[in-house]
Design a protein around this motif. Structure first.
Motif: not given
Lengths: 337, 301, 253
Positions: C127, A181, C124, C111-113, A175-176, A172, C116-122
């Motif tokens: 992104e 963000v 999205r 995208s918010g916090i 990812n962040l 997590f 962004s935390t749960i979905i990995p960048p690749f």
């Protein structure tokens, strides 16, 4: 950037999977379980310290909130630990907003003192509010976690579970950092003015990240309560908050991996020191566990003075130096041949 | 409701207790302010200066049997030396100082000093003889220790010295110049690094004095530093960070709130009540109740 | 009549006893390049800091498309479509060149916090879109080859270009350049001048503070001269060059 993180994650998983195979003694496995709680809290804390540039000296209190919420609600009302863990998170979020919003509006390190004061208050309450917290005697008979019918009542079972939680937390956090963000946070760390000028609401980000890190700590606390099944105020004091910050700074506060390294090393350090007591004796030093604090102080000071990017930063610059030497020698060899 | 004599005596007793403790917070707050003004850093090791003052005084008077004035002098000197060493060996050696790094360093120093204190003086509390008699005397039914008068007297003495130093001596004026605009001060030839060192020495000295005068009443142990630092910082914030006259009143105010809390609510929550007050002020009026509204924004971080 | 994008009305900023901006009245036409010049300490950067919300005015008004923006915070002003660069160039040296421009897309993405935390960048979509847009702007300033380099290791000229690209990635309506040519050599200055011309062509209004007179006279539509925080002249470059008040202000009596 991202690829390297996944390689590290693979190595990390491999190493952690080997630990219970190598350690036959349950006691040593339990040390690693305790390290996982610190690690989880430190991952959250490193986002705050390294990216938002803010010090919190109250994260042990969030661990305490998680632990006591879980402990109280499961023992008094026999609620499911998963629900109480969630409630602990909600309470932590509310308190993080109450403490964070006013102090993060100010410049400077008001948050550090505000969290320190708040941590001290909660500790006093934990000791004095005997009706709820059990006072210094604490709460007993907290039930272990039940994972779809699998009761996590042995050190080894809990080891795999709690480190899995750490890995999820780590994913997590990574990812962040590599998201919109995260870039905003890194921008805030690079130049707050420039970040503002491109529309990043820096004070809102600081608050969000403070809350985020409090959630990590709260979950660590709930896990702790269900692992040891007995809690007292002792581990949630100011000193533990300072220790968590030390772990992050020692590992390297500008990288999530720094928090992992720092929390693992410093969690294992007391064991290592007591293990080496005999060795110290040969030098005429009578080492006592009481001296641990002093050792932490020396480590924190030396790192901040000589290796401000922490152990992770030290490793990576050493690695780069070696790579450069190898490259240069390679070139030399080519040109001479 | 009728106010009885007993109530009045209690009230008076709590006020004296508050002033006595509050004086220590006031002194600690002044120490915070001196370093904050010269560096922009909140020195988390401030409480350790107080602890070392108390413990060193115990060693010099109780173990080595030195007379109080001599021991007082050497204790303050010793702790000032710690302050100077702290500045020279840590703060001054940092090549690219960010406030974040400096603050963490002061946290490191505070853990380190606490550890050293534990190794040197052990974990138990230490008793220090009162400066004069330890017999209480009665004022309107309240029992007052002579030591309380010593504390108040010394606080007033230091406050006056403080005002004289910063307003009438060259060094004091230079330090003020540095705190207002460091670059400009350097341009007119002030050695700003030296001013930082002096600020650590002064701050340590004031902390030591606080430790010396309070130890006969509260006893001292190695672990008290953090709580003293938080409350001292609380006083500094309530008084308006950087404002030392405000700090004196705020320190005493916090002391009195604490004493009332202990007397009328619960002694278990004594520390929590004082800290709660500090947090409320921090949140509601961060510039402090005696400070100007711009003060909290002025310092560059 | 041309529409006004930015207007200062009786704008005043005091620092203690020092008056940095003194009853400034001025308008900026949409689609123009308007330059603000004046001796050192005339209050030019203060005007920019007031416009972008880093300082709040002591008195007077700043209007953007007719709406007052006096009380807004910097990030709110940015979201209205005002971008800026800094006199002492401020790229994020802890990020790569490409990432620097990607941050510039902050206001154009959502995208918010939590997500962004749960979905990995690749995984999205957003992104990928951000990256494509950032590459486009990198192309625009001609630095596509530098995309993976750490921004801190670029030479000053390229850092300034990058800072401009980051601002452009916001797709602003108005962009304020604070001495974009300072510290640059003749060739780099020329390149900056060309870039500013291109920006104007793309429909973005430009306000420029600069000391390089050649650059100013070359690219500006309107030049305003400020001294002691007050406007002493305003006109086309040709008019300004023969204005006597301006010559006095620069050369003294």
């Amino acid at each position: 950037m991202v690829i390297r993180d996944y390689i590290f994650l693979g190595i990390f998983l491999l190493v952690m999977a080997c630990v219970p195979l190598l350690l036959k003694n349950d006691y040593y496995i339990s040390i690693f379980v305790f390290a996982s709680f610190n690690c989880l809290a430190c991952i959250g804390l490193s986002l705050l310290l390294g990216y938002a540039g803010q010090i919190s000296l109250g994260h042990a209190a969030f661990i305490g909130i998680g632990a006591y919420t879980s402990g109280y609600l499961t023992t008094q009302f026999a609620w499911s630990p998963w629900i109480t863990m969630f409630i602990g998170v909600v309470i932590s979020i509310i308190i993080a907003i109450a403490v964070g919003v006013p102090s993060l509006k100010l410049r400077g390190h008001y948050l550090a003192m505000a969290t320190l004061g708040f941590g001290a208050i909660l500790y006093i309450v934990a000791v004095a509010a005997v009706d709820i917290t059990g006072g210094p005697a604490g709460l007993n008979n907290i039930p272990p976690l039940n994972l779809f019918g699998l009761i996590l009542d042995s050190d080894k079972k809990f080891f795999f579970f709690s480190w899995s939680v750490v890995v999820i937390g780590l994913l997590f956090a990574l990812n962040l950092i590599n998201s919109r963000v995260g870039r905003g946070l890194r921008a805030l760390h690079g130049s707050e003015d420039a970040a503002n000028s491109i529309g990043i609401n820096t004070s809102s980000y600081k608050i969000q990240i403070f809350i985020f890190s409090a959630v990590f700590s709260s979950i660590a606390g709930s896990l702790y309560a269900h692992y040891v099944t007995y809690i007292d105020p002792g581990p949630f004091g100011i000193m533990h908050s300072v220790l968590l910050m030390t772990m992050v700074a020692v590992g390297g506060m500008h990288k999530i991996w720094g928090a992992v390294i720092g929390s693992l090393l410093l969690s294992l350090l007391p064991e290592f020191l007591s293990f080496s007591t005999g060795y110290f004796k040969t030098f005429g030093i009578e080492y006592k566990p009481d001296y641990d604090t002093l050792v932490y102080g020396i480590i924190l000071l030396s790192i901040m003075l000589f290796l401000p990017e922490g152990l992770y930063g030290g490793f990576s610059s050493a690695f780069r130096a070696v790579k450069n030497i190898v490259k240069r020698n390679g070139k030399k060899a080519k040109s001479s041949s | 409701m009728e106010i009885t004599n007993q109530d009045f005596s209690n009230l008076l007793q709590y006020i004296f207790m508050g002033i006595q403790r509050g004086s220590i917070y006031a002194l600690a707050a002044m120490g915070f302010n001196i370093i904050y003004n010269s560096t922009g850093v909140i020195n988390f090791a401030q409480g350790e200066f107080v602890v070392y003052g108390g413990l060193m005084m115990v060693s010099l008077t109780m173990t080595m049997n030195l007379p109080v004035p001599v021991a007082f002098f050497f204790t303050v000197l010793f702790v000032m030396l710690i302050g100077i060493l702290m500045e020279r060996l840590t703060i001054n050696t940092v090549k690219s100082p960010t406030v974040l790094r400096l603050v963490i360093i002061t946290i490191g120093v505070s853990i380190f000093l606490e550890g050293i204190a534990m190794v040197s003086w052990g974990k138990n509390s230490h008793v220090l003889r009162h400066f004069s008699s330890s017999e209480t005397f009665e004022v309107f039914g309240a029992m007052i220790l002579p030591q309380t008068l010593w504390i108040i007297g010394i606080l007033v003495f230091i406050a006056l010295g403080f005002i004289l130093f910063f307003n009438y001596t060259m060094t004091g004026k230079c330090m003020r110049a540095c705190s207002i605009n460091r670059d400009a001060a350097r341009l007119v030839g002030i050695n700003d690094r030296k001013m930082v060192m002096i600020s650590f020495a002064l701050s340590a000295g004031i902390g030591a004095i606080a430790g010396i005068i309070i130890t006969p009443i509260i006893q001292m142990d190695y672990g008290r530093g953090t709580m003293l630092a938080i409350k001292g910082f609380g006083a500094a914030v309530v008084g308006g960070l950087g404002n030392s006259v405000g700090a004196i009143f705020a320190g005493i105010l916090i002391g009195i709130i604490e004493a009332f809390g202990a007397g009328y609510i619960s002694s278990h929550y004594m520390d929590a009540i004082a800290l709660f007050f500090m947090l409320i002020v921090l949140f509601v009026k961060p510039s402090g109740i005696f400070g100007s509204s711009e003060a909290s924004k002025l310092k560059e971080f | 009549m041309v529409e006004t994008i930015l207007e200062y009305q009786e704008l005043q900023k005091n620092f203690g006893g020092v008056v940095a901006v003194n009853k400034l009245n001025m308008t900026v036409d949409i689609g123009s390049i308007t330059s603000i010049i004046g001796p050192n300490g005339a209050g030019k950067t203060t005007i920019f800091n007031l416009t972008t919300g880093f300082l709040s005015p002591t008195a007077g008004n700043i209007k953007f498309f007719g709406n007052s923006i006096n009380q807004l915070k910097p990030h709110n002003i940015a979201s209205l479509g005002i971008a800026r660069t800094f006199q002492n160039v401020q790229v994020f040296d802890n990020m790569s060149v490409l990432e620097n421009i990607m941050v510039g897309r902050h206001l154009r993405s959502k995208s918010g916090i939590l997500s962004s935390t749960i979905i990995p960048p690749f995984l999205r979509k957003e992104e990928k879109h951000i990256k494509r847009e950032a590459e486009k702007w990198l192309e625009f300033i001609g630095m596509a080859d530098d995309s993976q380099i750490s921004a801190g290791s670029l030479p000053l000229g390229k850092q300034r270009m990058l800072e401009i690209a980051r601002a452009l990635a916001m797709e602003p309506k108005l962009i304020l350049f604070d001495e974009p040519a300072s510290g640059l050599n003749a060739r780099e200055t020329l390149a900056i001048g060309e870039l500013i011309g291109k920006i104007k062509e793309s429909g973005v209004t430009v306000v420029l503070v600069e000391h390089d007179m050649e650059l100013i006279m070359d690219i500006s539509d309107i030049v305003a001269v400020i001294n002691f925080g007050t406007r002493i002249a305003m006109g086309t470059p040709a008019e300004i060059q023969i204005n006597e008040d301006v010559i006095t202000a620069y050369l003294g009596d």
